[in-house]
Design a protein around this motif. Structure first.
Motif, PDB file in Angstrom:
ATOM      1  N   ALA A   1      47.814  60.158 -13.744  1.00 38.61           N
ATOM      2  CA  ALA A   1      47.270  59.158 -14.647  1.00 38.61           C
ATOM      3  C   ALA A   1      45.750  59.279 -14.756  1.00 38.61           C
ATOM      4  O   ALA A   1      45.167  59.129 -15.841  1.00 38.61           O
ATOM      5  CB  ALA A   1      47.658  57.762 -14.162  1.00 38.61           C
ATOM      6  N   GLU A   2      45.101  59.548 -13.612  1.00 37.87           N
ATOM      7  CA  GLU A   2      43.639  59.701 -13.628  1.00 37.87           C
ATOM      8  C   GLU A   2      43.219  60.910 -14.458  1.00 37.87           C
ATOM      9  O   GLU A   2      42.232  60.861 -15.209  1.00 37.87           O
ATOM     10  CB  GLU A   2      43.143  59.839 -12.185  1.00 37.87           C
ATOM     11  CG  GLU A   2      41.613  59.791 -12.029  1.00 37.87           C
ATOM     12  CD  GLU A   2      40.968  61.142 -12.231  1.00 37.87           C
ATOM     13  OE1 GLU A   2      39.780  61.177 -12.644  1.00 37.87           O
ATOM     14  OE2 GLU A   2      41.655  62.171 -11.996  1.00 37.87           O
TER      15      GLU A   2
ATOM     16  N   GLY B   1      41.409  62.071 -21.931  1.00 44.55           N
ATOM     17  CA  GLY B   1      41.758  61.293 -23.111  1.00 44.55           C
ATOM     18  C   GLY B   1      43.175  61.474 -23.589  1.00 44.55           C
ATOM     19  O   GLY B   1      43.501  61.140 -24.730  1.00 44.55           O
TER      20      GLY B   1
ATOM     21  N   GLN C   1      43.572  60.842 -30.275  1.00 42.80           N
ATOM     22  CA  GLN C   1      43.245  62.122 -29.653  1.00 42.80           C
ATOM     23  C   GLN C   1      42.761  63.124 -30.703  1.00 42.80           C
ATOM     24  O   GLN C   1      41.777  63.844 -30.489  1.00 42.80           O
ATOM     25  CB  GLN C   1      44.464  62.682 -28.928  1.00 42.80           C
ATOM     26  CG  GLN C   1      44.918  61.885 -27.718  1.00 42.80           C
ATOM     27  CD  GLN C   1      46.113  62.532 -27.045  1.00 42.80           C
ATOM     28  OE1 GLN C   1      46.201  63.757 -26.942  1.00 42.80           O
ATOM     29  NE2 GLN C   1      47.049  61.712 -26.575  1.00 42.80           N
TER      30      GLN C   1
ATOM     31  N   ASP D   1      45.753  59.926 -22.553  1.00 44.25           N
ATOM     32  CA  ASP D   1      46.522  58.677 -22.471  1.00 44.25           C
ATOM     33  C   ASP D   1      46.380  57.853 -23.741  1.00 44.25           C
ATOM     34  O   ASP D   1      46.973  56.777 -23.864  1.00 44.25           O
ATOM     35  CB  ASP D   1      46.063  57.856 -21.262  1.00 44.25           C
ATOM     36  CG  ASP D   1      44.570  57.531 -21.307  1.00 44.25           C
ATOM     37  OD1 ASP D   1      43.820  58.234 -22.041  1.00 44.25           O
ATOM     38  OD2 ASP D   1      44.143  56.583 -20.616  1.00 44.25           O
ATOM     39  N   GLN D   2      45.615  58.342 -24.700  1.00 42.12           N
ATOM     40  CA  GLN D   2      45.401  57.636 -25.955  1.00 42.12           C
ATOM     41  C   GLN D   2      46.476  58.005 -26.967  1.00 42.12           C
ATOM     42  O   GLN D   2      47.177  59.001 -26.806  1.00 42.12           O
ATOM     43  CB  GLN D   2      44.013  57.976 -26.514  1.00 42.12           C
ATOM     44  CG  GLN D   2      42.864  57.618 -25.568  1.00 42.12           C
ATOM     45  CD  GLN D   2      41.535  58.136 -26.084  1.00 42.12           C
ATOM     46  OE1 GLN D   2      41.481  58.891 -27.062  1.00 42.12           O
ATOM     47  NE2 GLN D   2      40.458  57.737 -25.429  1.00 42.12           N
TER      48      GLN D   2
ATOM     49  N   ARG E   1      44.967  62.254 -16.955  1.00 45.79           N
ATOM     50  CA  ARG E   1      45.206  61.943 -18.365  1.00 45.79           C
ATOM     51  C   ARG E   1      44.055  61.117 -18.939  1.00 45.79           C
ATOM     52  O   ARG E   1      43.579  61.380 -20.056  1.00 45.79           O
ATOM     53  CB  ARG E   1      46.508  61.155 -18.525  1.00 45.79           C
ATOM     54  CG  ARG E   1      47.761  61.946 -18.280  1.00 45.79           C
ATOM     55  CD  ARG E   1      48.993  61.097 -18.615  1.00 45.79           C
ATOM     56  NE  ARG E   1      50.205  61.728 -18.144  1.00 45.79           N
ATOM     57  CZ  ARG E   1      50.840  62.690 -18.805  1.00 45.79           C
ATOM     58  NH1 ARG E   1      50.349  63.113 -19.955  1.00 45.79           N
ATOM     59  NH2 ARG E   1      51.944  63.229 -18.318  1.00 45.79           N
ATOM     60  N   ALA E   2      43.595  60.140 -18.185  1.00 50.85           N
ATOM     61  CA  ALA E   2      42.493  59.296 -18.655  1.00 50.85           C
ATOM     62  C   ALA E   2      41.198  60.094 -18.777  1.00 50.85           C
ATOM     63  O   ALA E   2      40.414  59.892 -19.711  1.00 50.85           O
ATOM     64  CB  ALA E   2      42.304  58.114 -17.707  1.00 50.85           C
ATOM     65  N   ARG E   3      40.989  61.035 -17.845  1.00 55.80           N
ATOM     66  CA  ARG E   3      39.753  61.820 -17.869  1.00 55.80           C
ATOM     67  C   ARG E   3      39.672  62.684 -19.120  1.00 55.80           C
ATOM     68  O   ARG E   3      38.603  62.842 -19.709  1.00 55.80           O
ATOM     69  CB  ARG E   3      39.692  62.715 -16.636  1.00 55.80           C
ATOM     70  CG  ARG E   3      38.346  63.455 -16.483  1.00 55.80           C
ATOM     71  CD  ARG E   3      38.464  64.579 -15.468  1.00 55.80           C
ATOM     72  NE  ARG E   3      39.217  64.164 -14.282  1.00 55.80           N
ATOM     73  CZ  ARG E   3      39.763  65.007 -13.420  1.00 55.80           C
ATOM     74  NH1 ARG E   3      39.657  66.318 -13.619  1.00 55.80           N
ATOM     75  NH2 ARG E   3      40.435  64.561 -12.352  1.00 55.80           N
TER      76      ARG E   3
END
Length: 319
Positions: free
Chosen positions: A53-54, A60, A68, A62-63, A56-58
């Motif tokens: 998850a971290e 982008g 994206q 997770d958008q 994916r967020a780093r």
């Protein structure tokens, strides 16, 4: 001519946007999860969901997809192509490291292809002996149909392992690039020779050739001074189109000859589903293709005055 140039520039921008958009869509639809692959996940091996998850967020990821795409497009316009999912290095930095080797190979190969194709076409149209002309015109189809990897392996076997003229792998300077460049140049030069020969043969039948002979010009002078310039435009267009083929072929050739460059970078990025790097490589190839063909479009009216006259007439009609 202003409208002509503006239209060509707008077409170039549209091609780059289409290349970026199609690449993004294709890579997004690929099976598998590039984040899990970059994190080292394998079937049956548990991976920390928080780490995924971290990551994916780093990057982008997770958008929503449209966000994206918009983020990637706006950053690409500013020259930021993102970071590699595998190494964390910036894509522009990775391309800058790999590009010089591939650029040297592609430039040398294209120069050899143009020289080989032009010389073959000129010789085939200049000679008056039918058997020699038939022999020379039979060579381009053979060169164009030969697979690049097969030509590379054949040259390796002949020039490196048997004759030991050049090193098989590695090497510096001209020795290290001559075999890969010749491998790339053969099919491209063959196509250029085919197109240029056809154009030269057609131009030789024009009335101004008879006028030049009537003035006492030699056959060689007529060939270079009166026939070559109007006949070279179609071959120049083909050479521009094949720039993208040379860059794409470098992926195979660099693999065969174990050369570092964009080819090896592409192979690694595809195997790892490194989306930013693959997208950056496709965009780089599209930029090279667009710039070269834009230059060809702008040079075309200079080489053939009939094209310049047609452009001026068309613009005058629509004015």
């Amino acid at each position: 001519m202003t409208k002509y140039v503006s239209l060509r520039v707008l077409q170039a921008v549209a091609v780059l946007w289409a290349a970026f958009t199609v690449t993004f869509a294709v890579l997004y639809l690929l099976p598998g999860d590039p984040v899990e692959l970059a994190a080292g996940a394998t079937p049956g091996t548990p991976v920390d969901p928080a780490a995924i998850a971290e990551m994916r967020a780093r990057y982008g990821l997770d958008q929503p997809v449209w966000q994206q795409y918009w983020t990637a497009l706006t950053h690409a316009v500013q020259g930021d192509l993102g970071r590699s999912l595998s190494t964390g290095q910036s894509v522009t930095g990775a391309l800058a490291d790999a590009l010089p080797s591939t650029l040297a190979l592609a430039s040398f190969a294209l120069a050899l292809a143009v020289a080989f194709g032009t010389a073959l076409a000129l010789a085939a149209t200049f000679t008056e002996r039918r058997w020699l002309r038939g022999l020379l015109t039979a060579l381009p189809p053979i060169g164009a149909s030969a697979p690049t990897f097969w030509v590379g392996l054949l040259l390796l076997q002949l020039l490196s392992f048997r004759l030991r003229v050049v090193p098989a792998f590695g090497g510096t300077g001209l020795q290290g690039v001559v075999l890969p460049a010749v491998t790339l140049a053969i099919p491209v030069g063959a196509v250029i020779a085919q197109v240029l020969y056809s154009s030269l043969a057609q131009t030789w039948r024009q009335p101004f050739v008879d006028v030049a002979f009537a003035k006492g010009a030699s056959r060689w002078w007529v060939q270079l001074r009166h026939v070559l310039r109007p006949a070279v435009a179609p071959a120049l267009t083909v050479a521009g189109v094949w720039v993208g083929t040379v860059l794409a072929g470098s992926v195979i050739v660099e693999t065969v000859f174990s050369r570092a460059g964009v080819g090896r970078l592409t192979q690694t990025a595809v195997l790892n589903q490194d989306i930013p790097v693959v997208q950056g490589i496709v965009l780089l190839t599209a930029i090279a293709f667009v710039l070269v063909n834009l230059a060809v479009d702008l040079v075309y009216p200079v080489l053939d005055p009939r094209v310049a006259q047609a452009v001026r007439v068309k613009e005058a009609v629509h004015a």
